[in-house]
Design a protein around this motif. Structure first.
Motif, PDB file in Angstrom:
ATOM      1  N   VAL A 172      23.291  48.009  14.487  1.00  0.00           N
ATOM      2  CA  VAL A 172      24.255  47.948  15.590  1.00  0.00           C
ATOM      3  C   VAL A 172      23.609  48.396  16.894  1.00  0.00           C
ATOM      4  N   LEU A 173      22.872  49.501  16.843  1.00  0.00           N
ATOM      5  CA  LEU A 173      22.213  50.011  18.045  1.00  0.00           C
ATOM      6  C   LEU A 173      21.100  49.078  18.502  1.00  0.00           C
ATOM      7  N   LEU A 174      20.381  48.502  17.556  1.00  0.00           N
ATOM      8  CA  LEU A 174      19.337  47.542  17.912  1.00  0.00           C
ATOM      9  C   LEU A 174      19.941  46.351  18.649  1.00  0.00           C
ATOM     10  N   GLY A 175      21.053  45.846  18.132  1.00  0.00           N
ATOM     11  CA  GLY A 175      21.726  44.731  18.784  1.00  0.00           C
ATOM     12  C   GLY A 175      22.222  45.092  20.169  1.00  0.00           C
ATOM     13  N   ALA A 176      22.785  46.300  20.297  1.00  0.00           N
ATOM     14  CA  ALA A 176      23.293  46.741  21.595  1.00  0.00           C
ATOM     15  C   ALA A 176      22.176  46.884  22.621  1.00  0.00           C
ATOM     16  N   VAL A 177      21.033  47.404  22.177  1.00  0.00           N
ATOM     17  CA  VAL A 177      19.885  47.555  23.081  1.00  0.00           C
ATOM     18  C   VAL A 177      19.392  46.190  23.546  1.00  0.00           C
ATOM     19  N   LEU A 178      19.310  45.239  22.632  1.00  0.00           N
ATOM     20  CA  LEU A 178      18.870  43.897  22.998  1.00  0.00           C
ATOM     21  C   LEU A 178      19.829  43.246  23.985  1.00  0.00           C
ATOM     22  N   LEU A 218      26.210  53.828  28.383  1.00  0.00           N
ATOM     23  CA  LEU A 218      26.864  55.062  27.949  1.00  0.00           C
ATOM     24  C   LEU A 218      27.174  55.000  26.453  1.00  0.00           C
ATOM     25  N   ALA A 219      27.666  53.835  26.005  1.00  0.00           N
ATOM     26  CA  ALA A 219      27.990  53.669  24.598  1.00  0.00           C
ATOM     27  C   ALA A 219      26.744  53.747  23.724  1.00  0.00           C
ATOM     28  N   ILE A 220      25.644  53.150  24.200  1.00  0.00           N
ATOM     29  CA  ILE A 220      24.387  53.192  23.444  1.00  0.00           C
ATOM     30  C   ILE A 220      23.880  54.621  23.309  1.00  0.00           C
TER      31      ILE A 220
END
Length: 222
Positions: free
Chosen positions: A146-152, A164-166
Motif C-alpha cells: 500500500v505504501l509503495l503504491g502511494a509513494v509511486l 501527510l497520509a504517507i
C-alpha cells in the motif's frame, strides 16, 4: 525422568540463545546508530546535496542483500556498518534542509525524541509482556505494498494530503515492524543478530524520517 531433564535442558539452551541474540542485537544496533549519526554529521558539515533517488535505492538494496548474504560471517558486520553508514550519510542533507528552516531545530529535536520514545516504548512492551506479534506479518506485507503504491502515485500526481497520509502510514508501518521484529527475537524466530539489527535499524530510520515530515508539515514548513 530423563526425557523431562532433556526437555528442561533444551529449554534452557534455547533461552540462553535468545538472550545472546537479544544482547548482541541491541549492542550492534547502538553502535550502528552512533555510526550512522556520525556519518550524518559528516554529510552535514560537507553540505552534501540530496542523493539521487536511484542511487539511494541501489545503494540501500545492494548493501542490504550483501549483508543478508554475509550475515553468518565477520564480513556481515562490515557490510552492516557500510549500510547504516550509507543511510546516515543520506540523512545529512535532509537534516540540513530542516535545520535551515524557521523552527527547524525544534522539528528535528521533536522527531528525534519521538522516535526514541516510540522505539523504547514498543520494545519495552514486547520484552515485558512477551506477547507473540507474529500476527502482524500480514499487516506488514499489506502495508508495504500500500505504501509503495502511494509513494509511486505521489511521484506522478500532486494530491492534497497524500504526503501527510504517507508519512502517517510509515509511522504505523515502522511501529508494527519494531513490534514484529522484537517479538521474533524473544520467541526464537530470529536467531541472526545481524539481520535483526538491520531490520530494527531500517524501522527506526523510516520512523524518524516520517516523523520529521509530519512535524514539518504540522509546522507549515513543507
Amino acid at each position: 525422568m530423563h526425557e523431562q531433564d532433556y526437555a528442561l535442558n533444551q529449554a534452557q539452551v534455547g533461552q540462553l540463545e535468545i538472550s545472546r541474540v537479544l544482547r548482541n542485537t541491541y549492542s550492534l544496533l547502538a553502535m550502528t546508530l552512533a555510526f550512522s549519526a556520525l556519518m550524518a554529521y559528516v554529510a552535514m558539515q560537507m553540505n552534501v546535496g540530496f542523493i539521487n533517488v536511484f542511487v539511494l535505492l541501489i545503494g540501500f538494496y545492494g548493501l542490504f542483500f550483501l549483508t543478508a548474504k554475509l550475515r553468518n560471517s565477520a564480513w556481515g558486520l562490515v557490510s552492516t556498518f557500510a549500510l547504516t553508514g550509507f543511510m546516515g550519510f543520506t540523512l545529512g542533507p535532509i537534516l540540513n534542509r530542516y535545520l535551515g528552516m524557521s523552527g527547524g531545530a525544534e522539528v528535528v529535536t521533536s522527531a528525534f525524541a519521538m522516535t526514541a520514545l516510540v522505539f523504547f516504548g514498543l520494545s519495552a512492551y514486547v520484552l515485558t509482556t512477551r506477547k507473540d506479534m507474529s500476527f502482524l506479518s500480514g499487516f506488514i506485507t499489506a502495508g508495504f505494498f500500500v505504501l509503495l503504491g502511494a509513494v509511486l502515485v505521489s511521484l506522478f500526481f500532486q494530491i492534497s494530503g497524500l504526503q501527510l497520509a504517507i508519512s502517517a502510514g510509515f509511522v504505523l508501518f515502522s511501529s508494527a515492524c519494531i513490534l514484529f521484529q522484537t517479538s521474533a527475537i524473544i520467541h526464537g524466530g530470529e536467531r541472526n543478530y545481524i539481520m535483526a539489527t538491520i531490520s530494527l535499524y531500517v524501522s527506526i530510520y523510516n520512523l524518524f524520517i516520517s516523523l520529521l515530515q509530519l512535524f514539518g508539515l504540522a509546522g507549515g514548513d513543507d
